[in-house]
Structure formats: structure tokens, C-alpha cells
Write an enzyme that holds these catalytic residues in place. Structure first.
Site, PDB file in Angstrom:
ATOM      1  N   LYS A  35       0.841  -1.210   0.000  1.00 45.59           N
ATOM      2  CA  LYS A  35       0.000   0.000   0.000  1.00 45.59           C
ATOM      3  C   LYS A  35       0.878   1.262   0.000  1.00 45.59           C
ATOM      4  CE  LYS A  35      -3.783  -0.131   2.658  1.00 45.59           C
ATOM      5  NZ  LYS A  35      -4.445  -0.118   3.969  1.00 45.59           N
ATOM      6  N   THR A  85     -11.403   0.294  12.895  1.00 46.89           N
ATOM      7  CA  THR A  85     -11.911  -0.312  14.129  1.00 46.89           C
ATOM      8  C   THR A  85     -13.039  -1.274  13.731  1.00 46.89           C
ATOM      9  OG1 THR A  85     -13.371   1.599  14.387  1.00 46.89           O
ATOM     10  CG2 THR A  85     -11.336   1.613  15.658  1.00 46.89           C
ATOM     11  N   THR A 121     -13.205   5.841  14.399  1.00 47.29           N
ATOM     12  CA  THR A 121     -14.473   5.736  15.145  1.00 47.29           C
ATOM     13  C   THR A 121     -14.273   4.722  16.274  1.00 47.29           C
ATOM     14  OG1 THR A 121     -15.688   6.208  13.141  1.00 47.29           O
ATOM     15  CG2 THR A 121     -16.927   5.194  14.938  1.00 47.29           C
ATOM     16  N   PHE A 149     -16.066  12.484   9.496  1.00 44.61           N
ATOM     17  CA  PHE A 149     -17.441  12.245   9.038  1.00 44.61           C
ATOM     18  C   PHE A 149     -17.485  12.019   7.536  1.00 44.61           C
ATOM     19  CE2 PHE A 149     -17.555  14.946  12.806  1.00 44.61           C
ATOM     20  CZ  PHE A 149     -18.357  14.188  13.639  1.00 44.61           C
ATOM     21  N   LEU A 255     -33.556   8.830   3.108  1.00 45.06           N
ATOM     22  CA  LEU A 255     -34.900   8.232   3.157  1.00 45.06           C
ATOM     23  C   LEU A 255     -35.141   7.413   1.900  1.00 45.06           C
ATOM     24  CD1 LEU A 255     -37.277  10.981   4.642  1.00 45.06           C
ATOM     25  CD2 LEU A 255     -36.517   8.859   5.712  1.00 45.06           C
ATOM     26  N   CYS A 265     -18.859   1.007   7.915  1.00 43.54           N
ATOM     27  CA  CYS A 265     -19.130   1.938   9.030  1.00 43.54           C
ATOM     28  C   CYS A 265     -20.479   1.700   9.709  1.00 43.54           C
ATOM     29  CB  CYS A 265     -19.042   3.368   8.525  1.00 43.54           C
ATOM     30  SG  CYS A 265     -17.443   3.740   7.800  1.00 43.54           S
ATOM     31  N   ARG A 335     -17.310  -4.287   1.762  1.00 42.56           N
ATOM     32  CA  ARG A 335     -17.534  -4.710   3.151  1.00 42.56           C
ATOM     33  C   ARG A 335     -19.026  -4.594   3.498  1.00 42.56           C
ATOM     34  NH1 ARG A 335     -13.552  -0.892   6.310  1.00 42.56           N
ATOM     35  NH2 ARG A 335     -14.145   0.451   4.582  1.00 42.56           N
TER      36      ARG A 335
HETATM   37  C1  UGA Z   1     -21.057   6.713   6.592  1.00 43.51           C
HETATM   38  C2  UGA Z   1     -21.579   8.101   7.013  1.00 43.51           C
HETATM   39  O1  UGA Z   1     -22.549   8.557   6.088  1.00 43.51           O
HETATM   40  C3  UGA Z   1     -20.423   9.093   7.103  1.00 43.51           C
HETATM   41  O2  UGA Z   1     -20.891  10.349   7.573  1.00 43.51           O
HETATM   42  C4  UGA Z   1     -19.371   8.549   8.071  1.00 43.51           C
HETATM   43  O3  UGA Z   1     -18.258   9.406   8.207  1.00 43.51           O
HETATM   44  C5  UGA Z   1     -18.892   7.193   7.552  1.00 43.51           C
HETATM   45  O4  UGA Z   1     -20.011   6.293   7.475  1.00 43.51           O
HETATM   46  C6  UGA Z   1     -17.868   6.669   8.518  1.00 43.51           C
HETATM   47  O5  UGA Z   1     -18.221   6.312   9.647  1.00 43.51           O
HETATM   48  O6  UGA Z   1     -16.667   6.708   8.214  1.00 43.51           O
HETATM   49  P1  UGA Z   1     -20.429   5.619   4.226  1.00 43.51           P
HETATM   50  O7  UGA Z   1     -20.234   4.342   4.974  1.00 43.51           O
HETATM   51  O8  UGA Z   1     -19.420   6.046   3.229  1.00 43.51           O
HETATM   52  O9  UGA Z   1     -20.553   6.849   5.265  1.00 43.51           O
HETATM   53  O10 UGA Z   1     -21.797   5.472   3.452  1.00 43.51           O
HETATM   54  P2  UGA Z   1     -23.243   6.166   3.451  1.00 43.51           P
HETATM   55  O11 UGA Z   1     -23.316   7.171   2.380  1.00 43.51           O
HETATM   56  O12 UGA Z   1     -23.627   6.589   4.815  1.00 43.51           O
HETATM   57  O13 UGA Z   1     -24.151   4.927   3.004  1.00 43.51           O
HETATM   58  C7  UGA Z   1     -24.237   3.778   3.857  1.00 43.51           C
HETATM   59  C8  UGA Z   1     -25.189   2.774   3.291  1.00 43.51           C
HETATM   60  O14 UGA Z   1     -26.534   3.231   3.401  1.00 43.51           O
HETATM   61  C9  UGA Z   1     -24.996   2.417   1.813  1.00 43.51           C
HETATM   62  O15 UGA Z   1     -25.049   1.015   1.684  1.00 43.51           O
HETATM   63  C10 UGA Z   1     -26.157   3.096   1.129  1.00 43.51           C
HETATM   64  O16 UGA Z   1     -26.544   2.422  -0.033  1.00 43.51           O
HETATM   65  C11 UGA Z   1     -27.231   3.017   2.195  1.00 43.51           C
HETATM   66  N1  UGA Z   1     -28.286   4.054   2.074  1.00 43.51           N
HETATM   67  C12 UGA Z   1     -27.982   5.368   2.196  1.00 43.51           C
HETATM   68  C13 UGA Z   1     -29.603   3.654   1.871  1.00 43.51           C
HETATM   69  O17 UGA Z   1     -29.911   2.445   1.773  1.00 43.51           O
HETATM   70  N2  UGA Z   1     -30.583   4.609   1.794  1.00 43.51           N
HETATM   71  C14 UGA Z   1     -30.313   5.928   1.908  1.00 43.51           C
HETATM   72  O18 UGA Z   1     -31.252   6.743   1.834  1.00 43.51           O
HETATM   73  C15 UGA Z   1     -28.982   6.319   2.105  1.00 43.51           C
END
Ligand code: UGA
Length: 438
Positions: A35, A85, A121, A149, A255, A265, A335
Site C-alpha cells: 500500500k 476499528t 471511530t 465524518f 430516506l 461503518c 464490506r
Molecule cells: C457513513 C456516514 O454517512 C459518514 O458520515 C461517516 O463518516 C462514515 O459512514 C464513517 O463512519 O466513516 P459511508 O459508509 O461512506 O458513510 O456510506 P453512506 O453514504 O452513509 O451509506 C451507507 C449505506 O446506506 C450504503 O449502503 C447506502 O446504499 C445506504 N443508504 C444510504 C440507503 O440504503 N438509503 C439511503 O437513503 C442512504
């Protein structure tokens, strides 16, 4: 500032390059030699829009380099812990092995004026225990918690233009002042741009992060629970989401009903939060998160059942095309991906499953040998008895139903993300089903 990032995964590598791009001198540390070699050559080890350009520019400026040699950290004054984590293998709590290893690796090289900052986290209480760990190792190094975030797919944007910055400062006033001085310098351009700054103690900062992710997970499971009721009544969840989202106390984001949340995450963070609440004797406070997790898991099985029903009750001998493998578009991260869970489950039940993903094909090929991988949606769908759209990549949202119909054996589409136009697909001769919509 002279900054090291300890851990060069999604969080650390993007943070290192972004911090260098705003003028800091940055050293990215990681134990993975491959990496580090890739990063030093400007090769991104993962798919993240905009990251390669920032990495290349930062390397070119001479302010960024990567190393596996922790003794190089001695010349730097702020050390930012960015390691993963993950969920423990046999329990719900977070595995802090990498966080502890990061601090232990830094200890022999901490300069007298150094400060340690945590971005990973972590369960509430971790920062205090790490400060104690430093003290036991004979170090008076101030430590602060500064949660991230960033969203995958928007990682660079979220790092350079965050919607808020959170400082979790130590109780000791002198240590807090030194940590704050370093944080203010690190984030000077963001603070000058009026990014809201929220300051609290260690526990508060740690809880801000897990509360935010738990709230987002709850919002998704809430609308997915409503989708279950819609499926029993003939109501349309996307219209309900639109209508309730117009209330600005609720808001329209997160939503989107579908097959639920995945990734590295949200799933592990809600479980770790529940596990920590149990250790703290407040299990009941977060009991609802168990249901958030249950609703989320039910969505995946719901799609498997829906597909079996459309295939006449059995997967044996059927060909199933799966569009999408990453947990969300614009990422190659698989993941806890709902798409891969569904693909593997259907394959395990006897179907011939062909997966395609614009960024994760190589990963699927290496990690799931039972799944065939195709170049694109048309190749995956060739001869298919059913097509499942499970990750809402732009390429899939823009598929031509007439052209796709020509290659499949049976034109049945299950839209797990509610992104296709039902009328257009039905008009083109497809049996079209989606999530919580009639
Ligand atoms: C999430 C948080 O949104 C970030 O703010 C945070 O910093 C990050 O985790 C982290 O802890 O590092 P991420 O895992 O990149 O970010 O993805 P999201 O955009 O939150 O989406 C998560 C999941 O929810 C995806 O599988 C997405 O498809 C799903 N999702 C999202 C839905 O099914 N419906 C929605 O309306 C929105």
C-alpha cells in the site's frame, strides 16, 4: 504543521493527501508495504473519485510521502490515528487492536512537543484509555479526539470541506490548550471558511460520531420498515419519503428505501454502540438499534425471497444477473455489501449467479470464487432468468430496457434501489418489481 497519519486506508490516505494539499507537511504511515509503495507512486489503493488527483498533486508538491518506518515520525509534531476499528470476529463490539498498535508504535518516537489526535471511530471511553496508555509508557503527550465524518465516494470533498469539525479535548487545561492550538493550525483554512466548530470532552466527541452514524442508520431502517408496510398495503414508499421529507424537521436525505445499508461503518458502528452501552449498564437506551439492524437484515432476505418467487419457487438451474457488488456507488468497497450478501445467498441456493460492478469486479473475483464476474450489465444479463439491480451506479440507472431485453432469457427486473422508471421498463416488456412500491 508537520503531521503523520497512522493508517493509510480510506480515511488515512485521503486525509494525508488532503492535509498536504492545504499546505501541511505530511507523512503517511502504514504497516502494509504494498500500500505504501503504491501511494508513493501515486497509485490509489482503492476507488475514490477525486483522490488520485489530490494524491498526485500532493506528492508533486514534495509535502507528502508515505513510509512503513515509524521512526520517521520523530520529526513530526501532530500524529493522527486513522486506523480501522472493525467489528470483532466473534462479538458485536469494536476491535481496538489497530488503535492500540498505532499508539504503541508511536510511543518510542514521540517528540517532546508532539500531540496525538484520534480520528478513528471508537467506543466511548477509548480516548481516555489511550491517554492513560501514553502515560503508562512514560509520555506526557496531549491527546485529543477529532472524529471524521467522511462518506466514501465523497471522501476528498468531505475532508477538505467538512460540514463541521469536532474537537474532543482533555480535561487538563494545559493539555487541552496545546491540543487546541495544534488542531486550530491544522484546520486553519476550514475554520477561516467558517466551518462550524463544536468542542467538547473526549466522551462527547466519541459519542458525536457514533450518534451521527446511528441516526443515519435509523433513518434508513425507518423508511425500510415503512416499505414493509407499503408492500402489505399497495402504498408507495418513495411518495411517502418525498412527502415526509418536505417537512424540514425531517428532511429528504437518507430516506431512500431499498435493500438497506452496508459498508465498513454503519453496520459495525451501531453494533459497537450497542455493545458499549451494554458494558456501561445502559443496554435499554439503545435497544431500538437492535431493531434498526433487524430491519436492515430483513431487506436483504426479502430480495432473495422476491427473486425466488419470480423464478417459480426455486433457484436451481436458474441464471441470475446481479448488477452491483459495492455497498454503494462510486466505491469498490464490498464490506458488508447488501448486494454481495444477496448474490452469495442466491448462489448458495443453486443459481448460476453472474455479478458485474463498475469498480469492484476484481475484488469480487478474488474474494468470491463462487460468483461469475462479467464486464458490464449486458454481458452479465446474457441469458439471465432474472436481473437484480442492487447498487445504484449511474451506468445501471441509465440502462436501456429495450436493449437489455434483447439479451435476457426472461425479462424480469428486481430494482433493489428504486432507481429505474417503472413505466419505461414495463412498457419495454419487463416484469418490474421494486422495494415498497406497487
Ligand atoms: C457513513 C456516514 O454517512 C459518514 O458520515 C461517516 O463518516 C462514515 O459512514 C464513517 O463512519 O466513516 P459511508 O459508509 O461512506 O458513510 O456510506 P453512506 O453514504 O452513509 O451509506 C451507507 C449505506 O446506506 C450504503 O449502503 C447506502 O446504499 C445506504 N443508504 C444510504 C440507503 O440504503 N438509503 C439511503 O437513503 C442512504
Amino acid at each position: 504543521m508537520r503531521i503523520t497519519t497512522v493508517g493509510c486506508g480510506y480515511l488515512g490516505a485521503v486525509y494525508a493527501a488532503s492535509m498536504a494539499s492545504i499546505g501541511h507537511e505530511v507523512l503517511g504511515l502504514d504497516v502494509d508495504q504494498k500500500k505504501i509503495d503504491d501511494l508513493n507512486q501515486g497509485v490509489a489503493p482503492f476507488h475514490e473519485p477525486g483522490f488520485s488527483a489530490v494524491l498526485e498533486e500532493a506528492l508533486g508538491s514534495g509535502r507528502l510521502r508515505f513510509s512503513t518506518d515509524y521512526s520517521d515520525a520523530a520529526d513530526y509534531s501532530a500524529h493522527v490515528i486513522c486506523v480501522g476499528t472493525p467489528q470483532q470476529i466473534d462479538a458485536a463490539g469494536a476491535d481496538l487492536t489497530y488503535v492500540h498498535a498505532a499508539v504503541d508504535s508511536l510511543v518510542p518516537h514521540l517528540a517532546d512537543d508532539a500531540v496525538v489526535l484520534g480520528r478513528s471511530t471508537v467506543p466511548v471511553g477509548t480516548a481516555a484509555s489511550l491517554r492513560e496508555r501514553l502515560r503508562e509508557a512514560g509520555k506526557d503527550t496531549p491527546l485529543a479526539w477529532n472524529p471524521e465524518f467522511l462518506r466514501e465516494g465523497f471522501a476528498v470533498e468531505d475532508t477538505l470541506r467538512p460540514d463541521r469539525i469536532v474537537y474532543g479535548l482533555p480535561d487538563d487545561p494545559a493539555e487541552a490548550a496545546r491540543a487546541r492550538e495544534v488542531l486550530d493550525l491544522m484546520y486553519a483554512p476550514m475554520l477561516e471558511a467558517d466551518t462550524p466548530l463544536v468542542v467538547g470532552n473526549y466522551a462527547t466527541a466519541e459519542l458525536v460520531k457514533v450518534s451521527a452514524n446511528s441516526f443515519l442508520a435509523t433513518k434508513i431502517s425507518f423508511i425500510n420498515a415503512v416499505a414493509e408496510v407499503c408492500e402489505a398495503t399497495g402504498a408507495d414508499v418513495s411518495v411517502i419519503a418525498e412527502a415526509i421529507g418536505l417537512d424540514d424537521r425531517i428532511g429528504p436525505k437518507f430516506l431512500r428505501a431499498g435493500i438497506g445499508f452496508g459498508g465498513g461503518c454503519l453496520p459495525k458502528d451501531i453494533r459497537a454502540f450497542m455493545a458499549r452501552a451494554g458494558e456501561l449498564g445502559v443496554t435499554e437506551a439503545l435497544g431500538f438499534l437492535r431493531e434498526v439492524d433487524n430491519v436492515n437484515n430483513r431487506r436483504r432476505d426479502h430480495v432473495v425471497n422476491m427473486a425466488r418467487q419470480e423464478l417459480g419457487g426455486t433457484f436451481t438451474g436458474k441464471r441470475v444477473a446481479v448488477l452491483g457488488a459495492s455497498f454503494k456507488p462510486d466505491s469498490d468497497d464490498t464490506r458488508q455489501s447488501p448486494a454481495l450478501y444477496i448474490a452469495s445467498k442466491i448462489s448458495g441456493r443453486g443459481a448460476d449467479v453472474v455479478v458485474t460492478d463498475p469498480a469492484a469486479n476484481t475484488r469480487v473475483h478474488a474474494e468470491r470464487p463462487n460468483l461469475a464476474v462479467a464486464e458490464d450489465a449486458y454481458a452479465a444479463a446474457a441469458g439471465a432468468d432474472i436481473v437484480l439491480l442492487l447498487t445504484e451506479w449511474k451506468q445501471f440507472k441509465e440502462l436501456d430496457p429495450v436493449r437489455l431485453r434483447e439479451v435476457v432469457a426472461t425479462p424480469t427486473m428486481i430494482d433493489g434501489r428504486n432507481v429505474l422508471d417503472p413505466a419505461a421498463w414495463r412498457e419495454a416488456g419487463w416484469t418490474y418489481r421494486s422495494m415498497g412500491r406497487p
